[in-house]
Design a protein around this motif. Sequence first.
Motif, PDB file in Angstrom:
ATOM      1  N   ALA A 255      -3.821 -10.944  65.958  1.00 52.77           N
ATOM      2  CA  ALA A 255      -5.013 -11.157  66.794  1.00 52.77           C
ATOM      3  C   ALA A 255      -4.601 -10.026  68.489  1.00 52.77           C
ATOM      4  O   ALA A 255      -5.639  -9.417  68.811  1.00 52.77           O
ATOM      5  CB  ALA A 255      -3.779 -12.336  67.687  1.00 52.77           C
ATOM      6  N   GLN A 259      -7.666  -7.033  69.650  1.00 51.56           N
ATOM      7  CA  GLN A 259      -7.773  -7.582  71.015  1.00 51.56           C
ATOM      8  C   GLN A 259      -8.159  -6.061  71.495  1.00 51.56           C
ATOM      9  O   GLN A 259      -9.459  -5.356  72.175  1.00 51.56           O
ATOM     10  CB  GLN A 259      -7.670  -8.050  71.331  1.00 51.56           C
ATOM     11  CG  GLN A 259      -7.402  -9.783  71.666  1.00 51.56           C
ATOM     12  CD  GLN A 259      -8.961 -10.596  71.745  1.00 51.56           C
ATOM     13  OE1 GLN A 259      -8.912  -9.900  73.153  1.00 51.56           O
ATOM     14  NE2 GLN A 259      -9.940 -10.893  71.227  1.00 51.56           N
ATOM     15  N   LEU A 480     -15.841 -17.526  75.267  1.00 46.47           N
ATOM     16  CA  LEU A 480     -15.995 -16.606  74.459  1.00 46.47           C
ATOM     17  C   LEU A 480     -15.618 -15.143  74.112  1.00 46.47           C
ATOM     18  O   LEU A 480     -15.554 -15.232  73.602  1.00 46.47           O
ATOM     19  CB  LEU A 480     -16.396 -17.263  73.501  1.00 46.47           C
ATOM     20  CG  LEU A 480     -16.141 -18.483  72.549  1.00 46.47           C
ATOM     21  CD1 LEU A 480     -16.614 -19.041  71.210  1.00 46.47           C
ATOM     22  CD2 LEU A 480     -14.403 -18.492  72.216  1.00 46.47           C
ATOM     23  N   PHE A 483     -13.013 -13.114  72.655  1.00 50.76           N
ATOM     24  CA  PHE A 483     -13.279 -13.168  71.450  1.00 50.76           C
ATOM     25  C   PHE A 483     -13.463 -12.495  70.561  1.00 50.76           C
ATOM     26  O   PHE A 483     -13.796 -11.660  69.345  1.00 50.76           O
ATOM     27  CB  PHE A 483     -12.630 -14.574  70.698  1.00 50.76           C
ATOM     28  CG  PHE A 483     -12.873 -14.357  69.508  1.00 50.76           C
ATOM     29  CD1 PHE A 483     -11.603 -14.774  68.630  1.00 50.76           C
ATOM     30  CD2 PHE A 483     -14.481 -14.765  68.604  1.00 50.76           C
ATOM     31  CE1 PHE A 483     -11.868 -14.709  67.190  1.00 50.76           C
ATOM     32  CE2 PHE A 483     -14.491 -14.754  67.464  1.00 50.76           C
ATOM     33  CZ  PHE A 483     -12.645 -14.611  66.425  1.00 50.76           C
TER      34      PHE A 483
END
Length: 567
Positions: A255, A259, A480, A483
């Motif tokens: 993750a 990112q 969101l 994301f």
Amino acid sequence: MGKDTIYTRRQIEGMIADGKAIVIVDQMVLRLDSWLNFHPGGDKAIRHMVGRDATDEVNCLHSAETRARMHKFQIGKIQGEWLNFQPPLHDGKFRPYVEGCEDNDDDLISSGDDSEPVALDGTRSTRSSSASSEDHGFLHDPSVRRRKLGTNPSYATSSVTSVSDIGDTSCELDTESARQLAADLEKYPSPDRETQKYIIERYRQLEKVLRAEGLFECRYRCYMIELARYLTLLSSSLISLHFGWYKVSAFFLGAFWQQITFSAHDAGHLAITHNFQLDTAIGIFIANFCGGLSLGWWKLSHNVHHIVTNEPEHDPDIQHLPFFAVSHRFFEGIYSTYYKRPMPYDLVSRYLIPVQNWLYHPILCFGRFNLYRLSWEYLIRGLGPNRGVTWWHRWFECAGMVVFWGWFGWGVVWRGILGGGGGWWDVFWFVMISHVVTMPLHVQITLSHFAMSTADLGVEESFPQKMLRTTMDVDCPWWLDFFHGGLQFQAVHHLFPRLPRHNLRRAQNHVIEFCRDVRVPYSIYGFYDGNKEVLSHLKEIGRLATVLAECQSAIMIEEGKKFGGHF
């Protein structure tokens, strides 16, 4: 001769025929031969624009300071509107120029048909209206009706023959090209010069509006939030690793990688500080030191992608044989001008492409491993620009790769797992989970283009229309945005690559109004529906591949019968 020298189109054609890299920017005639090996964005970004008016491409990808420095390459200027050539890299043909033998066909030459002149690049100059007076909605989305453009039969006929020689052939692939081209001609404004000129004017006005609203200014407060998120993910991974929770640690590390890539993307476009060297250093630290990927490789590839979006022979972002083919044009194999090698439609392609819609998400789970390969190939072979202001980039990147494999390979895998009581199976699952978790990033990268048009509407199609025709946005709620990291606004981003991503949502409203004004469909889907579009498109291409294979088999059987079973 000086910078005030007026060059005719015929003279410029002759210079290009002599091997000179001539590009038109803001009426200036730029000779860029000496800059090809120094251009930070790579030589191909220039070669794709040779013989063309690259004003919009140059303006959207370069700062005002960089554009001002381009004056030193000016050898003259043009008068009036410029009629684009097909660049030599795109197999454009150019005639030598003989002084004193100026032709009378400076803009147009006869094609043998007195009723319809043809430009030097082969495109016909018939005019038509850009759209019908009836507006059925311009949003290209399953929930909104697509706008139908009024088409002029004479234009449709001439355009089809100009872009692809399909009128006299029965070949299935040419027929499919004709179908896709006709669909684009119906859906989008006419690529005639007058229509495209209006779109360009409105696009440049839109850029001024965005600047007036301060949307090109970076909101550094947003990056403080991003930094807190990155540190939280990395800390969670290291804490989990310390306690022996290897799979949990791998998830948080993946993750983290997913990112930080968004900020590397921002830095690569100089959208953070807008300073070339500083943003490059930031990008290398994120991509190479923290992620093990080459920022230089990405910039070299990505700059070309932004200029020739979704062109099968030229855009490296859609050249994925033998695993994926987003256009039937791959079925005969292509020569990649980016990789400078043939990409054959080989035996492996024939097995994989018909089922590519089933393989799409599974293959993307391993996408990061391919990025390692491309990064190391770029650095070892020295494929990027390494002269002038970029001389130190390659060495800084190599240092970053050493540091990455030091902290990840030795620090995390060797000492953290094997040295902490874990076994080789723990290493295997740690590596696989951390890399598979980054899969959504690869979906986000491909989602915006794989289902969009790959048709060629000719050299007179404007930059903004081409970007909107080949790019899709992804609709999601504001909460969101973290994301997707700005990749959900790819259409907006392709129009304005240097626009900071935290301002893209605000800019989107202006782009929608622009699309409504110039009557160019704006494609936007939800993340789920966007994936369905991509899978549906890949399935259709796979179906065509199956039909082609069956036809080829039938032909071989028929030929075998003619020769009594012997070839």
